[in-house]
Design an enzyme around this catalytic site. Structure first.
Site: not given
Ligand code: CP
Length: 304
Positions: A51-52, A80, A101, A129
């Site tokens: 999603r993100t 590396k 991320r 998040h």
């Molecule tokens: N909600 C969320 O962060 O989903 P993903 O891990 O798929 O990005």
């Protein structure tokens, strides 16, 4: 230059503005389809995501911009031994804004110290998040018509669930929020969230292990996955993973206008039958994530 590392990087007023822009994007998408022409978003995902990452990419493409990046640290020079700092210094030469991320808490902060372009935290370990929180807030606002005077239940892995920590940080700044924390004893909310967020903001909260007992009080129920990737011991994960499974049966004493959220991915926490219940909002939440990320990109790039 503004970054989004934690949801508290934005004031309540700025969040309200982002919500308004997202609502305008939903109503008038054609107004926005060239706003980011010639701008480049880099998505650097050192941890898996559906999603993100894809909603960020979809958001930038819908704004007329371009995207580049990686979805697997093993396909980047991190494999590396390149540091986060060096990676960001390099990628900020190629892009106008970076969404990243990383499994290590604080990695986006390190990135922000060396970046020449805005950094967005797209999830750092079990910590924060904030862009999921933006999606959550738009969903709650749309469903309930307000972000204050609500009883919000958080259920599941409250220890490692970074979406929970960020959403509580956001809700702590609205009036009349009561938080009900529902988890096994081993997965309770971290002490720093209690002391630095809930206690500091005089938030009303209770902790319990019993979802069905508190169900009738709730306006919003935020279900979460037990975060397998943060466990050191597979046996503990297997013992705890099915602590809460939301079924239609368990919703029998819930409010008729309860809103059920889940950041997804879902493993087993919500039975698929619940998806057809009018109270299930988690796929609307997914759609809202794209609109809020569009609004966020515009804000961080300083585009009206
Ligand atoms: N909600 C969320 O962060 O989903 P993903 O891990 O798929 O990005």
């Amino acid at each position: 230059m503004k970054n989004l590392l934690s949801i508290t990087d934005f004031s309540v007023q700025e969040i309200d503005q982002l919500l308004s822009v997202a609502q305008d994007i939903i109503a008038n998408p054609e107004k926005y389809n060239e706003k980011c022409k010639h701008k480049i978003l880099a998505t650097l995902f050192f941890e898996p995501s559906t999603r993100t990452r894809l909603s960020f990419e979809s958001a930038m493409l819908s704004l007329g911009g371009s995207v580049l990046g990686f979805s697997d640290a093993n396909s980047s020079s991190a494999s590396k031994g390149e540091s986060v700092s060096d990676t960001i210094r390099v990628v900020s030469c190629y892009s106008d804004i970076i969404a990243m991320r990383h499994p290590k808490e604080g990695a986006p902060f390190v990135a922000s110290m060396v970046s020449s372009v805005p950094i967005i935290n797209a999830g750092d370990g079990g910590h924060n998040h904030p862009t999921q929180t933006l999606a959550d807030l738009l969903t709650i606002k749309t469903e309930k018509g307000r972000l204050d005077n609500l009883t919000v239940g958080f259920c599941g892995d409250l220890k490692f669930g970074r979406t929970v920590h960020s959403l509580i940080e956001a809700l702590a700044r609205y009036k009349g929020i009561k938080v009900v924390l529902i988890s096994p004893k081993e997965l309770t909310i971290p002490d720093y969230v209690k002391s630095d967020v809930m206690d500091k903001n005089n938030m009303d909260y209770v902790e319990t292990t019993d979802l069905e007992q508190v169900m009738p009080q709730l306006d919003v129920l935020y279900m979460t996955r037990v975060q397998q990737e943060r466990f050191f011991n597979e046996d503990d994960y297997l013992r705890l993973r099915d602590s809460y499974i939301l079924t239609l049966d368990k919703l029998s004493n819930a409010k008729p206008d309860l809103s059920i959220l889940h950041p997804l991915p879902r493993v087993n926490e919500i039975a698929v039958d619940v998806d057809n219940d009018s109270r299930a909002c988690y796929f609307k939440q997914v759609a809202n994530g794209r609109y809020m990320r569009m609004a966020l990109i515009l804000k961080l790039l300083g585009i009206e």
